[in-house]
Design an enzyme around this catalytic site. Structure first.
Site, mmCIF file in Angstrom:
data_model
loop_
_atom_site.group_PDB
_atom_site.id
_atom_site.type_symbol
_atom_site.label_atom_id
_atom_site.label_comp_id
_atom_site.label_asym_id
_atom_site.label_seq_id
_atom_site.Cartn_x
_atom_site.Cartn_y
_atom_site.Cartn_z
ATOM 1 N N ASP A 50 -2.124 10.933 -2.417
ATOM 2 C CA ASP A 50 -2.672 9.973 -3.242
ATOM 3 C C ASP A 50 -2.973 10.264 -4.594
ATOM 4 O OD1 ASP A 50 -2.699 7.112 -1.776
ATOM 5 O OD2 ASP A 50 -3.087 8.710 -0.325
ATOM 6 N N LYS A 102 -4.892 9.999 2.783
ATOM 7 C CA LYS A 102 -5.573 9.345 3.957
ATOM 8 C C LYS A 102 -6.490 9.844 4.839
ATOM 9 C CE LYS A 102 -5.075 5.652 4.440
ATOM 10 N NZ LYS A 102 -6.005 4.942 3.813
ATOM 11 N N ARG A 124 0.926 -1.329 -0.171
ATOM 12 C CA ARG A 124 -0.021 -0.039 0.046
ATOM 13 C C ARG A 124 1.050 1.285 -0.016
ATOM 14 N NH1 ARG A 124 2.326 2.022 3.628
ATOM 15 N NH2 ARG A 124 0.808 3.761 3.699
HETATM 16 O O1 MRU Z 1 -4.420 3.088 2.053
HETATM 17 P P1 MRU Z 1 -3.117 3.353 2.123
HETATM 18 O O2 MRU Z 1 -2.408 3.044 3.207
HETATM 19 O O3 MRU Z 1 -2.449 2.936 0.744
HETATM 20 O O4 MRU Z 1 -3.067 5.154 1.887
HETATM 21 C C1 MRU Z 1 -1.574 5.581 1.887
HETATM 22 C C2 MRU Z 1 -1.611 7.005 2.037
HETATM 23 O O5 MRU Z 1 -2.762 7.531 1.942
HETATM 24 C C3 MRU Z 1 -0.255 7.705 1.911
HETATM 25 O O6 MRU Z 1 -0.331 8.872 2.741
HETATM 26 C C4 MRU Z 1 -0.061 8.037 0.686
HETATM 27 O O7 MRU Z 1 -0.084 7.003 -0.351
HETATM 28 C C5 MRU Z 1 1.168 8.655 0.374
HETATM 29 S S1 MRU Z 1 2.505 7.359 0.586
HETATM 30 C C6 MRU Z 1 4.115 8.130 0.073
#
Ligand code: MRU
Length: 350
Positions: free
Chosen positions: A238, A249, A47
């Protein structure tokens, strides 16, 4: 310096550090097919926006290995189907779509080659995405370190470290850079309900590297901000829209609101592959909704009554006006984002 290995392509297989098990176990999840990679992304074995992009790129390589024996037409049909599956494995982080598009371009540009040669080309491209990501993170960290004071208390959310990328990390990469450059930093890591990326993953990275830190419940951050215990907030992204609105997130938006009220700088750190130049504002970002069990259960144990309905968005959108600056591998951009982000599109890396 971080030596955390999040993924490795070896002997025709992709090995992913199983992020569902950290910090209790450090095991690798073996992917032999693109379907395994699709599962690993959906189930969050891997992830974090850059990490799922790199994993999907290797997923395309695995697909080429699976279909190499087919005649060319069948090979192309199967490859297109595999790309569609990987592309849709999670909806919000655009690095995934960016990586799959990049891989698709490689087989589109090499249609005249034998399937074995196309496989080799795809493997080279996936390796390139992997290597580039590490270098990109290091650049983000160097730029980001310029906004970190000599002595600073930093609040972060989710996991944006080596685990979320191919190494080093974005927002947590900046924390690393500040720490290793000798700055006196202290980190507060939000636990990040419901998947606990902060408690399980960020805390694991911080402890491993001896970076002074404390883990807090998400709901404790507003008090720390109000009480002037936080000098800056560093989070990842993201997907970033053309106007600077940023999906990250769930809980990031709330942090940005409190930060604005109390005048604490709020930074987004992300590679330019996280910018979606095709969308205008955050309203166009699709927000993933995940299963009710993520809220009603902890480690498989039910904590909420049967029959309760659940709303579980995995991300939220922080409006551009709450963001002090966006830190990328090509430099730091500020308001007016529509202009500064557009300039990043063709700007070479420094
Ligand atoms: O659901 P996830 O754990 O994939 O979400 C990850 C995040 O929200 C991170 O902050 C984002 O991907 C940046 S990672 C460098």
């Amino acid at each position: 310096m971080s030596m955390i290995k999040t993924m490795e392509f070896r002997d025709g297989k992709l090995f992913l550090l199983d992020q569902r098990k950290i910090p209790i176990e450090t095991e690798f999840f073996e992917c032999m097919t693109f379907e395994d990679v699709d599962f690993a992304i959906k189930d969050m074995v891997v992830r974090g926006a850059p990490a799922i992009g790199a994993a999907a790129a290797y997923g395309v390589v695995l697909a080429a290995g699976q279909f190499m024996g087919c005649d060319k037409l069948e090979f192309l049909k199967r490859m297109n189907e595999a790309c569609d599956v990987l592309y849709a494995s999670r909806p919000t982080a655009v690095n995934l779509m960016w990586a799959v598009k990049r891989m698709r371009r490689v087989f589109d540009d090499n249609l005249s080659l034998e399937t074995r040669q196309i496989y080799e080309k795809l493997k080279e491209e996936a390796d390139e995405i992997f290597k580039e990501d590490f270098a990109t993170n290091k650049k983000i960290a160097e730029y980001g370190n310029t906004v970190v004071p000599q002595k600073a208390c930093i609040l972060t959310h989710c996991n944006t470290g080596a685990l979320a990328a191919t190494g080093y990390g974005t927002a947590l990469g900046i924390v690393r850079e500040a720490f290793y450059s000798g700055k006196d930093i202290f980190v507060y890591a939000d636990e990040t309900r419901p998947r606990l990326q902060g408690a399980r993953l960020t805390a694991w990275e911080l402890v491993q590297e001896g970076i002074p830190s404390k883990l807090i419940a998400d709901s404790a951050s507003a008090t720390l901000i109000r009480d002037k215990k936080i000098d800056l907030i560093l989070v990842g992204a993201d997907r970033i829209a053309s106007n600077g609105d940023t999906a990250n997130k769930i809980g990031t938006f709330m942090l940005s609101v409190v930060a604005k009220v109390y005048g604490v700088p709020f930074y987004i750190a992300a590679p330019t592959s996280t910018i979606d130049f095709d969308i205008d504002t955050g309203k166009d970002i699709k927000i993933e909704e995940r299963s009710a069990e993520e809220i009603t259960h902890i480690s498989g144990v039910r904590i909420a009554p049967e029959g309760i309905e659940v709303y579980n968005p995995a991300f939220d959108v922080t409006p551009a006006e709450n963001i002090t600056a966006i830190i990328t591998e090509k430099g730091i951009v500020t308001e007016p984002y529509r202009e500064s982000i557009l300039k990043l599109k063709d700007r070479p890396k420094n």
